[in-house]
Structure formats: structure tokens, C-alpha cells
Design an enzyme around this catalytic site. Structure first.
Site, mmCIF file in Angstrom:
data_model
loop_
_atom_site.group_PDB
_atom_site.id
_atom_site.type_symbol
_atom_site.label_atom_id
_atom_site.label_comp_id
_atom_site.label_asym_id
_atom_site.label_seq_id
_atom_site.Cartn_x
_atom_site.Cartn_y
_atom_site.Cartn_z
ATOM 1 N N ASP A 145 0.833 -1.202 0.000
ATOM 2 C CA ASP A 145 0.000 0.000 0.000
ATOM 3 C C ASP A 145 0.874 1.261 0.000
ATOM 4 O OD1 ASP A 145 -2.013 1.850 0.393
ATOM 5 O OD2 ASP A 145 -2.895 0.832 2.118
ATOM 6 N N GLY A 194 -5.233 3.308 -7.854
ATOM 7 C CA GLY A 194 -5.463 3.489 -9.286
ATOM 8 C C GLY A 194 -4.709 4.667 -9.884
ATOM 9 N N ASP A 215 -10.651 4.073 -1.540
ATOM 10 C CA ASP A 215 -11.242 3.026 -0.690
ATOM 11 C C ASP A 215 -12.758 2.884 -0.844
ATOM 12 O OD1 ASP A 215 -8.675 2.843 0.194
ATOM 13 O OD2 ASP A 215 -9.144 3.109 2.317
HETATM 14 C C1 GLA Z 1 -5.516 2.206 2.787
HETATM 15 C C2 GLA Z 1 -6.002 1.057 1.913
HETATM 16 C C3 GLA Z 1 -7.041 0.246 2.671
HETATM 17 C C4 GLA Z 1 -6.424 -0.286 3.965
HETATM 18 C C5 GLA Z 1 -5.865 0.873 4.797
HETATM 19 C C6 GLA Z 1 -5.062 0.379 5.991
HETATM 20 O O1 GLA Z 1 -6.523 3.134 3.030
HETATM 21 O O2 GLA Z 1 -6.539 1.530 0.714
HETATM 22 O O3 GLA Z 1 -7.504 -0.840 1.887
HETATM 23 O O4 GLA Z 1 -5.420 -1.212 3.674
HETATM 24 O O5 GLA Z 1 -4.999 1.701 4.018
HETATM 25 O O6 GLA Z 1 -4.451 1.406 6.717
#
Ligand code: GLA
Length: 399
Positions: A145, A194, A215
Site C-alpha cells: 500500500d 489506481g 477506498d
Molecule cells: C488504505 C487502503 C485500505 C487499507 C488501509 C489500511 O486506506 O486503501 O484498503 O489497507 O490503508 O491502513
């Protein structure tokens, strides 16, 4: 254009040093992830209880394999820089062994930045070391991430988005190579919302799935917005890349979370299957209601998602607030979804199906995948759908 050219230049450099890896995720990955329900509260016990439920509820037999720990498992690094789990996760190797003993696989989460999105330790400067640690624990899936790496990119190249993009691609490439070098088959999930069209460059470096949007949350409007943003990405999904499958990821499922109605849960699941999306449940499995379990283990719907052709559905037409999607399946079959995205019922103003627009000629013999019953699709037939409800059918021999 510039973005594409940059991605191609970067990929050219990557290909020269590619490490051969075992192919994984040749159909969209299925499993469960802790974030959507537990978020930062997740513990070792929650993961074990969820693994038990996947095995006992029929989910494992329906195809759910990965049990994925999201953010907030991370502790400090030891004197040698080796990442430790925090007190919520006393023994990662033992947890992996437990998950494996259930016939399931374990997933984990990190960031190319120094901190994860929730502020825990990321892999920055420790990429190879972390990949080795995870492989030694028995990890089978990594969600990577972007989070605080955004700051690193921006500080390194202020006002130069192209240079920032190249840095991001190489950060993902670095982890991909580190994972491949462990020799363990590990699914790589890119999470960078994305940005910079990951579908154009992620498959070549070994990304098996990549988030296409920001998200998700357990609200119909958000689910529908994300669904609509998948149009145009069809050609990037498929089973046959150099590192296995490569899938657009519209984010993890919210089925069973929040106040989604039964129709909304059914439509969300149906449409993620139509999209050949990863099916990662995100609900409270130990307290799952039977009607939610029945949605998640509907094998006919799962078969649409897991079809070996791996062709993501397209929205063929919309009329009013009704969208009609079509997905090509193996053996010449097709799936059709008719989704009422509006908030009114279509009983007084029924929607009439136009088969010709779907490339179908005359009456079709189909199966309704939510009732399990045969249904005859006739041209111009009225279809009555409740708010946010769906008709999902499979036509084995379309004419
Ligand atoms: C981001 C990701 C989520 C999740 C959080 C965790 O927002 O997009 O899917 O993994 O971090 O902190």
C-alpha cells in the site's frame, strides 16, 4: 500519452532484470481480509476465528483461500532490522501454521514507505529483508500500500509528477523482485488507489491485482461509483500474464457490513463476480447471518467470477437507472446482469429488456443465478427489480 510512454520506458528496464516466478492467481484471488470490518483493532484471535469460519461455513469449499491480515500487525524492527509483529500478533509463524492447517493461505500487508497508512512500520529500506521474513513465516499474499511513500516521491521530485511516477513503479518492482527471489509463490496486490494507470504497468512487474480506485465503504453509493469506474479497464484483466493472473481490483467486498440491504449485498457480490474482481470478503465471519453466508457461497455466482477465460464484463447499455452488463464465459456461454441502480421500484414502470442490444436473437433459455431456476428471456420482456436489486442470469447456449 506521456504517461504511457513513461510506463513503457520503465517496463523496458524492468524486463531486462526480471526474475522468473511461479504463476499465481490465474483466476481472481478469493479469500477474506481484516480491514473492512476490524480495521486497526484486528488481532491474532480474529484471524484464527475467521480462518475457522472460512473452513466451517462452506466458504473454503466454495473457493475462498486467502486469509489476509491488513494494516496494524507491524511492530518494531530488531537490532538487525528484522521486522517484528506487535503485541496483537504474538507469533506470526504459528499463526501462518494455523491458517495453513485449515487448508488456507495467509496474506499480509505493508507499504513501500517508512509508515503504513495507519502509521505502523513500512518496508522502506528493508524490502528484501521483509520479503524474506514473510516467506519464512509462510506468507502467501502481500498487499503493498503506497501510503507514506507518496511523501518520499514528492520530496524527491517536487513538481515533477512523471519522475514521481517512475519512482513509484520502481518501488513496486523492488518488492516484486524481492518476493520472487524468495522462491515462494506469493500473490502481489498493488494498492495505490489506481493512480497513474497501474493496469498499464503492474502486470509486467509481477502485480497480480491492482486497486483501481480509492477506498470502498459499506454504502451503496460508494459501491456503485466504484462499479461505474471499472468501465474501460476490461482489456487489462486476464489469467495469462508472465506472473500468472492480473486483475483489476475494485477493492474488497463489503457484503455483510454496515447497513447494506439484502438486495445491495446481492448486487455488490454479483457485480464483483461480473467484473472478474478478486472476491475478498471483509465481514465479521463469526457473526455472519445465514443470508449473508448464502450470498458469499453462491457457487453459480462464484463460477462467473472464476470462469477460466477471465473476461471482465462490460456495461452494454443503460436505460434510466437500469444498467445492463454482459460477460463472456468459457464454452460460448454468457452472463447478463440487469441492475436497478435507482432508488425506485420498477413495478409501475417496468424496464424492458432489449436482447438485440446484447447481441442476442430471440428467446433465450437461461438460469437465474439467485433463484437457481430456469428463466426464459424474451425480447422486450418487462423486468421488475426492487431498489438496488439485480437479475443475474447465465445463458449456456446463447443464440
Ligand atoms: C488504505 C487502503 C485500505 C487499507 C488501509 C489500511 O486506506 O486503501 O484498503 O489497507 O490503508 O491502513
Amino acid at each position: 500519452m506521456i504517461r504511457k510512454a513513461l510506463a513503457m520506458t520503465a517496463l523496458f528496464a524492468l524486463a531486462a532484470t526480471a526474475v522468473l516466478a511461479q504463476k499465481v492467481a490465474q483466476t481472481p484471488p478469493m479469500g477474506w481480509n481484516s480491514w473492512n470490518y476490524f480495521a486497526e483493532k484486528v488481532t491474532d484471535k480474529d484471524i484464527r476465528d475467521s480462518a475457522d469460519q472460512i473452513a466451517d461455513s462452506g466458504m473454503r469449499d466454495a473457493g475462498y483461500v486467502y486469509v489476509n491480515i491488513d494494516d496494524t500487525w507491524e511492530g518494531q524492527r530488531d537490532a538487525n532490522g528484522v521486522i517484528q509483529s506487535n503485541s496483537k500478533f504474538p507469533d506470526m509463524k504459528a499463526l501462518a501454521d494455523y491458517v495453513h492447517s485449515k487448508g488456507l493461505k495467509l496474506g499480509i500487508y505493508s507499504s513501500p514507505g517508512p509508515q503504513t497508512c495507519a502509521g505502523y512500520a513500512g518496508s522502506y529500506g528493508h524490502e528484501e529483508q521483509d520479503a524474506k521474513t514473510w516467506a519464512a513465516w509462510g506468507v502467501d499474499y502481500v498487499k503493498y500500500d503506497l501510503c507514506s511513500y507518496i511523501r518520499i516521491m514528492r520530496n524527491a521530485h517536487p513538481n515533477d509528477p512523471a519522475a514521481q511516477m517512475l519512482m513509484m513503479i520502481s518501488a513496486y518492482d523492488k518488492m516484486a523482485k524481492a518476493l520472487h527471489a524468495t522462491g515462494r509463490p506469493i500473490v502481489l496486490s498493488l494498492c495505490q488507489y489506481g493512480w497513474d494507470a497501474p493496469w498499464e504497468w503492474a502486470p509486467a512487474l509481477g502485480g497480480n491485482l491492482w486497486r483501481t480506485t480509492g477506498d470502498i465503504n459499506a454504502r451503496w453509493d460508494r459501491i456503485y461509483t466504484i462499479l461505474s469506474q471499472q468501465e474501460g479497464l476490461q482489456k487489462y484483466a486476464g489469467p495469462d500474464g508472465p506472473y500468472g493472473g492480473h486483475w483489476n481490483d475494485p477493492d474488497m467486498l463489503e457484503v455483510g457490513n454496515g447497513n447494506l440491504s439484502l438486495a445491495e449485498n446481492r448486487s455488490h457480490f454479483s457485480m464483483w463476480a461480473m467484473l472478474s474482481a478478486p472476491l475478498l470478503a471483509g465481514n465479521d465471519l463469526p457473526h455472519m447471518k445465514p443470508e449473508i453466508r448464502d450470498i458469499l457461497i453462491n457457487r453459480d455466482v462464484i463460477a462467473i467470477d472464476q470462469d477460466q477465460l477471465g473476461k471482465q464484463a462490460s456495461r452494454v447499455y443503460s436505460e434510466g437507472e437500469v444498467d445492463v452488463w454482459k460477460k463472456q464465459l468459457s464454452g460460448g456461454a454468457v452472463a447478463i446482469a440487469v441492475l436497478n441502480a435507482g432508488s425506485s421500484r420498477y413495478s409501475s414502470h417496468p424496464f424492458h429488456l432489449d436482447l438485440a442490444k446484447l447481441g442476442l436473437h430471440g428467446t433465450q433459455q437461461a438460469t437465474d443465478l439467485w433463484t437457481g431456476k430456469p428463466i426464459e428471456l424474451k425480447n422486450d420482456m418487462p423486468i421488475e427489480l426492487g431498489t438496488h436489486d439485480i437479475l443475474l442470469v447465465r445463458i449456456a447456449n446463447p443464440k
